[in-house]
Design a protein around this motif. Structure first.
Motif, PDB file in Angstrom:
ATOM      1  N   GLY A   9       0.508  -1.297  -0.179  1.00 28.14           N
ATOM      2  CA  GLY A   9       0.180   0.056   0.023  1.00 28.14           C
ATOM      3  C   GLY A   9       0.775   1.125   0.072  1.00 28.14           C
ATOM      4  O   GLY A   9       2.166   1.059   0.280  1.00 28.14           O
ATOM      5  N   ALA A  50      -3.028  -4.351  -0.527  1.00 25.66           N
ATOM      6  CA  ALA A  50      -3.307  -2.907  -0.612  1.00 25.66           C
ATOM      7  C   ALA A  50      -2.823  -2.256  -1.775  1.00 25.66           C
ATOM      8  O   ALA A  50      -2.706  -1.140  -1.904  1.00 25.66           O
ATOM      9  N   CYS A  53      -4.050   1.088  -3.116  1.00 26.71           N
ATOM     10  CA  CYS A  53      -4.882   1.539  -2.065  1.00 26.71           C
ATOM     11  C   CYS A  53      -3.855   2.756  -1.237  1.00 26.71           C
ATOM     12  O   CYS A  53      -2.582   2.417  -1.277  1.00 26.71           O
ATOM     13  N   LEU A 382      -8.059   1.539   4.232  1.00 27.29           N
ATOM     14  CA  LEU A 382      -7.435   1.672   3.100  1.00 27.29           C
ATOM     15  C   LEU A 382      -8.442   2.328   2.079  1.00 27.29           C
ATOM     16  O   LEU A 382      -9.823   2.047   2.146  1.00 27.29           O
ATOM     17  N   ARG A 384      -9.348   3.291  -1.823  1.00 30.99           N
ATOM     18  CA  ARG A 384      -8.973   2.991  -3.161  1.00 30.99           C
ATOM     19  C   ARG A 384      -8.697   4.120  -4.102  1.00 30.99           C
ATOM     20  O   ARG A 384      -9.561   4.818  -4.125  1.00 30.99           O
ATOM     21  N   ASN A 410     -14.862   6.202  -0.761  1.00 30.84           N
ATOM     22  CA  ASN A 410     -13.560   5.624  -1.336  1.00 30.84           C
ATOM     23  C   ASN A 410     -12.849   4.554  -0.169  1.00 30.84           C
ATOM     24  O   ASN A 410     -11.933   3.988  -0.500  1.00 30.84           O
ATOM     25  N   ASP A 412     -12.214   1.459   1.453  1.00 25.90           N
ATOM     26  CA  ASP A 412     -12.321   0.117   0.904  1.00 25.90           C
ATOM     27  C   ASP A 412     -12.422  -0.828   2.241  1.00 25.90           C
ATOM     28  O   ASP A 412     -13.125  -1.893   2.250  1.00 25.90           O
TER      29      ASP A 412
END
Length: 477
Positions: A9, A50, A53, A382, A384, A410, A412
Motif C-alpha cells: 500500500g 493493498a 490503495c 484503506l 481505493r 472511497n 475500502d
C-alpha cells in the motif's frame, strides 16, 4: 496470536519518524501495529492486498451526537434556536431506550463504513437508566472505538426517572463500575456536563458534574462559548467562568468555542485542554466559523466532528475539507485583504492531522491511536486510490489527494484494534438489519411527536420549557 499483513500500500503514516512510504507493508499482531516497511518477510499471516490503495490511520471524530441519526436531516434548514426547540426541547422526549439502541448501533456502523474508527459520542439524551444501558450496548455491538459521554442534559420530561442531581451522579458511578471497568475495551467513558445556561444561579450544579468526572478519572467533553447569550447578546465567557471555579484542566475537550475572547484562548492553552469544532453545524446555525485560526495561533490541539446527523453527513472527509477551506479563507483575508497571494496558509497535511494525530492529542490518546506507528493500536483504513474518483492522483502529496478528492465512498477496508470491520468494500456487520432498526426508530419517534410538522415547537412553548429546566429548584428534575 493473530497476525495480518497489509501488502504494497501507499502508506500515509501521520508519524514523522515513519513518513510516507510509496509501496510498503504493515504487520499487525493481535490489536497492534508491530512493523512497517517495504517487502517485509512475514509468514503465517492473513494477507490483505493493498496494491492501488492509500493506507492511513483511521479518522477520529471528536464530537458527534450519535443518537440523533434517527432524525436524519430534519435540521437541514434550521438555526441553533430551531435546533433547541425542535430537538432538545421536543424530539428528545420521544426517544425510548429501544430507539437509543437502534440509533447507537446504526451510528457506530455508519461511522466505521465511512472510515471513522474513533468517535467521541456526546450522549445527552439519557432520560432513563435504560436509555444509557441501551446506548452503550448499541455501541459495543457495532465495534466502533468510542468515548461515550454520560450527558447531564435534561429534556423537559413530564416525569423524571432521576429526581435529583445526586441520583444522576450515583447512577453514573454505577455505570462506570458495571460498564467501563476494562481500560482495554473499545468503548470507554467520559462525562458531558450541562451547559452553563442550565446551571441557573447555582454554579454548584455544574461544579458537581465536573467533580464526578475527576472522581471517575475520565475525560470531559463540553459545549462551550457556542454563541452569544440568548437574551443579552453578550459574550458567554464560559472558559473564564470555569477558570474562576478552578475547573479548567488538560482532561477537557471544549466544543464549538466561536464566542471566545483572547484571554480565554490563553486560559485554554495554559491548562492543556483540547478543542473540537464542527464546521457544518457552526457555519449553518449561527455559531459562525470554526475557530481553527485561533486554536492554531495558541498551539492548542484541535480536532473536528460531524456533530449531528440530524443535520450533517457523517463523512469526516467533508468536515475536514470544509474546515481547511474556511481557515484558509479567513487567514488570507486577515493577511492580504483582497490581494492575491502565492500559496496558502494551511496545508492539506495539517488538515489531515486535525482528523488523525492532532485529534488524538486533543482527546489525550496520542500514545494509542492517530498514526500508523509500531506499538500503537491497529486502527487504519484503506482508500481505493485506483477508483473513478481518485485515479491519477498526485503521489507527491497524498494528504492533498485525501483532503481534496476523497469521500466515504472511497473507504475500502477498515480495521479497528486489529479487527477487520470492513473489507473490500463490504461491512462485516449486517447493515440491512441496522438500517431496519433505525427506520423503525425514526417512524416511532416521529409518530410520538405527532408528525414531522410538529417537530418545531411554538417559540413561546419552547422558551417556557427551556426556562423551566434552568430555573428548577430541584437540580435533578
Amino acid at each position: 496470536m493473530k497476525r495480518t499483513l497489509i501488502k504494497n500500500g501507499h502508506v500515509v503514516s501521520m508519524d514523522s519518524r515513519v513518513g510516507n512510504l510509496p509501496r510498503a507493508d504493515i504487520v499487525v499482531e493481535d490489536d497492534k501495529i508491530v512493523e512497517i516497511g517495504p517487502n517485509l518477510a512475514v509468514t503465517d499471516a492473513q494477507v490483505i492486498d493493498a496494491d492501488g490503495c492509500i493506507v492511513m490511520p483511521g479518522l477520529i471524530d471528536t464530537h458527534r451526537h450519535i443518537w440523533q441519526g434517527a432524525l436524519r436531516a430534519v435540521c437541514a434548514d434550521w438555526s441553533l434556536l430551531d435546533y433547541v426547540r425542535g430537538i432538545r426541547m421536543n424530539a428528545a422526549l420521544a426517544f425510548t431506550a429501544e430507539d437509543m439502541y437502534a440509533a447507537q448501533y446504526h451510528g457506530g456502523l455508519e461511522a466505521i463504513d465511512a472510515g471513522v474508527t474513533t468517535v467521541a459520542d456526546y450522549c445527552h439524551n439519557l432520560n432513563t437508566p435504560d436509555h444509557a444501558y441501551e446506548s452503550i450496548r448499541g455501541l459495543k455491538e457495532s465495534g466502533l472505538r468510542t468515548i461515550w459521554s454520560y450527558g447531564f442534559n435534561r429534556p423537559p420530561l413530564a416525569e423524571h426517572k432521576f429526581s435529583t442531581l445526586e441520583e444522576r451522579i450515583k447512577f453514573a458511578r454505577k455505570l462506570a463500575a458495571e460498564q467501563f471497568s476494562d481500560d482495554s475495551a473499545l468503548v470507554t467513558m467520559s462525562v458531558s456536563p450541562e451547559e452553563t445556561l442550565f446551571w441557573g444561579d447555582d454554579p454548584e450544579r455544574g461544579v458537581a458534574q465536573f467533580a464526578l468526572a475527576r472522581e471517575l478519572n475520565v475525560p470531559i467533553f463540553w459545549h462551550c462559548n457556542s454563541s452569544t447569550e440568548l437574551n443579552t447578546g453578550n459574550r458567554m465567557r464560559d472558559v473564564a467562568r470555569l477558570n474562576e471555579l478552578g475547573l479548567l484542566g488538560s482532561d477537557l475537550v471544549l466544543v464549538h468555542l466561536h464566542s471566545t475572547d483572547w484571554d480565554e484562548w490563553n486560559m485554554i492553552a495554559d491548562c492543556g485542554a483540547g478543542v473540537s469544532f464542527t464546521p457544518d453545524t457552526e457555519l449553518q446555525m449561527g455559531m459562525l466559523w470554526p475557530s481553527t485560526v485561533e486554536a492554531h495561533a495558541f498551539g492548542i490541539p484541535q480536532s473536528y466532528g460531524a456533530d449531528i446527523t440530524s443535520n450533517n453527513s457523517g463523512d469526516m472527509f467533508i468536515a475536514l475539507k470544509m474546515a481547511l477551506q474556511v481557515a484558509r479563507c479567513r487567514k488570507l483575508e486577515q493577511i492580504n485583504g483582497e490581494q492575491l497571494k502565492i500559496g496558502v496558509p494551511y496545508t492539506s497535511e495539517e488538515a489531515l492531522a486535525w482528523g488523525t494525530i492532532e485529534a488524538a492529542k486533543a482527546i489525550g490518546l496520542e500514545d494509542k491511536i492517530g498514526s500508523l506507528t509500531p506499538g500503537k493500536q491497529a486502527d487504519l483504513l484503506l482508500l481505493r486510490a485506483d477508483s473513478l474518483s481518485m485515479v491519477g492522483w498526485d503521489r507527491s502529496n497524498p494528504a492533498g489527494t485525501i483532503l481534496s478528492q476523497c469521500s466515504a465512498r472511497n473507504v475500502d477496508t477498515v480495521m479497528i484494534a486489529g479487527r477487520l470491520e470492513k473489507q473490500a468494500g463490504q461491512m462485516r456487520a449486517d447493515t440491512s438489519h441496522a438500517c431496519k432498526l433505525l427506520e423503525d426508530a425514526h417512524e416511532n419517534v416521529i409518530s410520538r411527536i405527532g408528525g414531522a410538522e410538529a417537530l418545531l415547537l411554538d417559540r413561546d412553548e419552547a422558551n417556557a420549557k427551556f426556562a423551566s429546566i434552568a430555573a428548577t429548584a430541584d437540580p435533578g428534575a
